[in-house]
Scaffold this motif. Structure first.
Motif, short mmCIF file in Angstrom:
data_model
loop_
_atom_site.label_atom_id
_atom_site.label_comp_id
_atom_site.label_asym_id
_atom_site.label_seq_id
_atom_site.Cartn_x
_atom_site.Cartn_y
_atom_site.Cartn_z
N VAL A 98 -75.07 -6.78 18.13
CA VAL A 98 -75.89 -5.59 18.37
C VAL A 98 -75.15 -4.63 19.30
CG1 VAL A 98 -78.16 -4.74 19.12
CG2 VAL A 98 -77.96 -6.96 18.01
N TRP B 22 -82.35 4.95 14.55
CA TRP B 22 -82.65 3.57 14.16
C TRP B 22 -83.11 3.50 12.71
CZ3 TRP B 22 -81.36 -0.92 16.06
CH2 TRP B 22 -81.97 -2.06 15.53
N LYS C 202 -81.32 -6.69 7.40
CA LYS C 202 -82.55 -6.05 7.87
C LYS C 202 -82.56 -5.96 9.38
CE LYS C 202 -85.19 -10.39 7.42
NZ LYS C 202 -86.36 -11.03 6.77
N ALA C 203 -83.47 -5.13 9.90
CA ALA C 203 -83.52 -4.89 11.34
C ALA C 203 -84.96 -4.64 11.76
CB ALA C 203 -82.65 -3.69 11.70
N GLY D 70 -83.55 -3.29 19.87
CA GLY D 70 -83.09 -3.48 18.50
C GLY D 70 -82.73 -4.92 18.20
N ILE E 249 -81.22 -7.36 14.69
CA ILE E 249 -80.72 -7.33 13.33
C ILE E 249 -80.63 -8.75 12.77
CG2 ILE E 249 -79.41 -5.20 13.64
CD1 ILE E 249 -76.87 -6.95 13.86
N VAL F 190 -81.62 1.33 9.53
CA VAL F 190 -82.42 0.43 8.69
C VAL F 190 -82.20 0.75 7.22
CG1 VAL F 190 -84.78 -0.23 8.10
CG2 VAL F 190 -84.13 0.03 10.49
N TRP G 134 -80.97 -14.04 13.84
CA TRP G 134 -81.18 -12.69 14.36
C TRP G 134 -80.44 -12.53 15.68
CZ3 TRP G 134 -84.67 -8.67 12.66
CH2 TRP G 134 -85.34 -8.96 11.48
N ILE H 88 -73.54 -2.49 17.05
CA ILE H 88 -74.54 -1.60 16.43
C ILE H 88 -74.80 -0.40 17.32
CG2 ILE H 88 -76.98 -1.41 15.82
CD1 ILE H 88 -75.44 -2.80 13.66
N ILE I 292 -75.44 -3.01 8.38
CA ILE I 292 -75.89 -4.12 9.23
C ILE I 292 -75.11 -5.38 8.89
CG2 ILE I 292 -77.87 -5.57 9.82
CD1 ILE I 292 -79.65 -3.14 9.25
#
Length: 351
Positions: free
Chosen positions: A298, A329, A231-232, A223, A225, A333, A184, A301, A339
């Motif tokens: 991120v 957000w 997934k997040a 946040g 990911i 998702v 992550w 992101i 992602i």
């Protein structure tokens, strides 16, 4: 004296080749050459082909050298290239090194600057279109530069990628299977009424406008990911501190698959490394080296979310900011492929 024909062909073979070809011009030339094999004069062959004697002579030379494939139209050679191998090698060197502002007067190369450089260094005049084509043939494209912190230690990024722990070692330490380790990444973004204005489509020659607010209400998106799983886990919170980070870790912990363990990479902000931080048992924190934001996807992101859902807006109040952040957000998702595309890193997901 007429140029003699090669002896391994005759009129029948040339007429057969003329029937097989789908090129009308080649067929006409082969039939003219077949007539010569049958005893016709070169003048007669020129009349059959509808050309002059000199052209018939050229057909004979090409036929003798290449056989029936010789009398085929070839692409015109065109003008000789302006740049040779030496020029292209020098061009690649200056593209890699970039301009020197004090010398070249610019901080990035434009096509017109490269044309000027080519004239000053090699006395070769090149048009912008030609320079564009040459640069692309060399494999260069105009790409967005990835930001790099000015105080970043030399080699810090490569050293971290090399020393990043293998998942088997983490799995052994945590008592889980290597396949149960999830990578992550986490970060925070501040979103406020002083919003960003992005590029937008507009007609050439016009200057598009976008509304911009000068008020100062803002909030934070926490946040995280997991690129491999797409997934997040995120929260929108009013403050960026240790208590808020503990809430975010709890949200990430709930998103980790049952029986799995998360390796969470994040920067060295004070609330990420605080002794008061409540870290769930299924999460291991791995701090990134200082001043190396490019290691954290991120960051990309945030750019994607701002460009697509948050920029060019005026937020009425704090609650309006929160609503838009939550909406952005949640939209992310719903796009696990995004992602994965933005977040996957070879150095972090090697098995």
């Amino acid at each position: 004296m007429p140029i003699p024909f090669r002896a391994d062909f005759d009129a029948a073979k040339l007429r057969a080749a003329a029937r097989r070809t789908k090129d009308a011009a080649q067929a006409r030339r082969l039939l003219a050459l077949a007539a010569i094999y049958d005893g016709a004069s070169r003048t007669g062959a020129a009349q059959i082909g509808g050309v002059t004697l000199q052209i018939v002579r050229d057909w004979v030379l090409r036929f003798n050298a290449e056989g029936p494939a010789g009398p085929v139209d070839r692409k015109a050679p065109g003008q000789a290239p302006r740049l040779n191998k030496t020029h292209r090698t020098a061009l690649a060197v200056v593209l890699e090194s970039g301009p020197t502002p004090a010398i070249h007067g610019v901080v990035r190369w434009r096509l017109v600057d490269l044309c000027q450089w080519m004239w000053e260094e090699h006395r070769v005049t090149v048009a912008k279109q030609t320079m564009s084509r040459e640069v692309r043939v060399l494999g260069y494209r105009k790409l967005s530069a990835r930001p790099r912190h000015h105080a970043q230690a030399e080699g810090a990024v490569d050293l971290f990628k090399t020393a990043f722990p293998r998942l088997e070692a983490v799995a052994c330490e945590k008592g889980v299977a290597a396949s149960a380790i999830e990578i992550w990444f986490a970060d925070e973004a501040r979103v406020g009424q002083k919003n960003k204005i992005t590029r937008r489509w507009a007609r050439r020659g016009t200057r598009p406008v976008a509304p911009q607010d000068l008020r100062t209400a803002s909030t934070y998106i926490f946040g995280a990911i997991c690129p491999e799983a797409g997934k997040a886990a995120g929260l929108v919170l009013p403050y960026c501190n240790t208590a808020a980070m503990s809430l975010h870790l709890a949200e990430i912990s709930a998103a980790v698959a049952p029986g799995a363990h998360a390796v969470l990479l994040l920067d060295q902000a004070g609330w990420h490394l605080s002794a008061k931080l409540e870290v769930p048992s299924n999460i291991t924190l791995v701090p990134l080296p200082p001043k190396c934001p490019e290691l954290n996807p991120v960051e990309n992101i945030w750019q994607f979310i701002r460009d697509n859902w948050l920029s060019n807006r005026v937020f009425r109040c704090y609650d309006d900011i929160v609503d838009h952040c939550c909406h952005a957000w949640n939209r992310l998702v719903e796009q696990p492929w995004t992602i994965m595309s933005v977040g996957l890193r070879d150095w972090a997901h090697r098995f």
